[in-house]
Design an enzyme around this catalytic site. Sequence first.
Site, short mmCIF file in Angstrom:
data_model
loop_
_atom_site.label_atom_id
_atom_site.label_comp_id
_atom_site.label_asym_id
_atom_site.label_seq_id
_atom_site.Cartn_x
_atom_site.Cartn_y
_atom_site.Cartn_z
N GLY A 150 17.03 104.99 51.72
CA GLY A 150 17.21 105.58 53.05
C GLY A 150 16.07 105.21 53.96
N TYR A 151 16.10 103.98 54.50
CA TYR A 151 14.99 103.45 55.31
C TYR A 151 15.36 103.35 56.79
CZ TYR A 151 12.94 101.64 50.89
OH TYR A 151 12.41 101.49 49.64
N GLU A 193 11.64 94.42 47.50
CA GLU A 193 12.81 94.09 48.32
C GLU A 193 12.53 92.87 49.20
OE1 GLU A 193 16.03 96.34 51.23
OE2 GLU A 193 14.00 97.14 51.04
N GLU A 246 13.44 86.88 61.56
CA GLU A 246 12.31 86.85 62.49
C GLU A 246 11.15 87.69 61.96
OE1 GLU A 246 15.45 87.33 63.28
OE2 GLU A 246 15.82 85.45 64.36
#
Length: 397
Positions: free
Chosen positions: A126-127, A242, A371
């Site tokens: 949950g970011y 991640e 980016e």
Amino acid sequence: MDFSRVELSADDAAFHDRVRQFLDTHVTDDVRRRDRETGDNFDEGVHLAMGADGWLSAEMNTGADGGMTRVQRRIWDLEKRRVHVPWVTWGTTIIVAQSVRQFGSPELRAEVLPRVPTGEVRLCLGYTEPDGGSDVATCKTRAVRDGDGWIVNGAKMFTTGAHNCQYVFLITNTDPQARKHKSLTMFLVPLDTPGIEIQGIRTVDGDRTNIVYYGDVRVADKYRLGEVNDGWRVLMEPLSVEHGVVDADADGLQDVSVLVHQGTVMAVSADRVAAAAGRRGPDGRRLLDDGSVGYRLGRSLARVEAALATPNMFGRVAIAQAMRDVSPDLMDILGAAAALPIETDGAADDGGAEYLYRWAPLCGIYGGTLEVFRNMIAQHVLGLGRPNYSPPKAKTS
């Protein structure tokens, strides 16, 4: 560099056979079809079977702890990739379980960790927030002290797997007056808590992710991970995993970068197009007889190989960018029939290039946009300093 075939020991060969037998039994055509239809990238039946047969426990542990050896782990990873095991939710579960083990209270560890290797407990991330972009530290989801617990309000985007998970690894803001990296606290929130609403979102490639709303959600303090306002430290290791910035082991028995799974799908699609381009049509001609086809196909294959060989965070960028650049060429080479999806009559390569084209934009934002990763490389690897996003100064006459 030695490119010879690795000869497996008798034990590893037997392990390989056992892996294939298990996966071929449980990861069926129906599982893969259902996964395409739901977009979940998760199958509970397969996951629970892995837990019951000891595969999840073995994957979580090293050979010294009764798990897989390095060679066995590589075999396991490659075989899962071969049969297209729905895998995303297990990936997030392993990442979060490590944080629970490191930062969770004894009570929380006892509640969660024993049920992870059985497959009963799955964990999601949950970011990201609806207006937060890739900078998770700009968190607006609030957690406010209330007696011996907390009240959480806010929303999170791209919480993939939430509808198949029992807990969410939730980043919250517990001190809006503090600097953004000093205002964060992490929780492991049970997803059956009243006030949580999960809504599905379908992406252009057919996957399902979720937006999750938190409305006056009461969370006991035992679900806090780490100290109050020290959530950034708790979050750093999972973010590094991640993002693909962890160091590779020296034995070479792992992917050279994250997104190699996606890159392998790209390579398979490119190989299928190459095979199609070399077949003769009813008129006896091949697509490769056109020099421009050979040029574009060769360029695409070279990009694929280079991307798959690029290590660490650089590989994440190389693979995602290659997918965006290569997939249109592959579809152009095959012609109009390349626009037909998988299992459609007349699809040029059973929908491989078409799926790759839809998947490519998503691979460029997993864990952060391209980016963002280019800026990370420029700042932390090349030493070019922080990017300056301030508007240009007005010219004076």
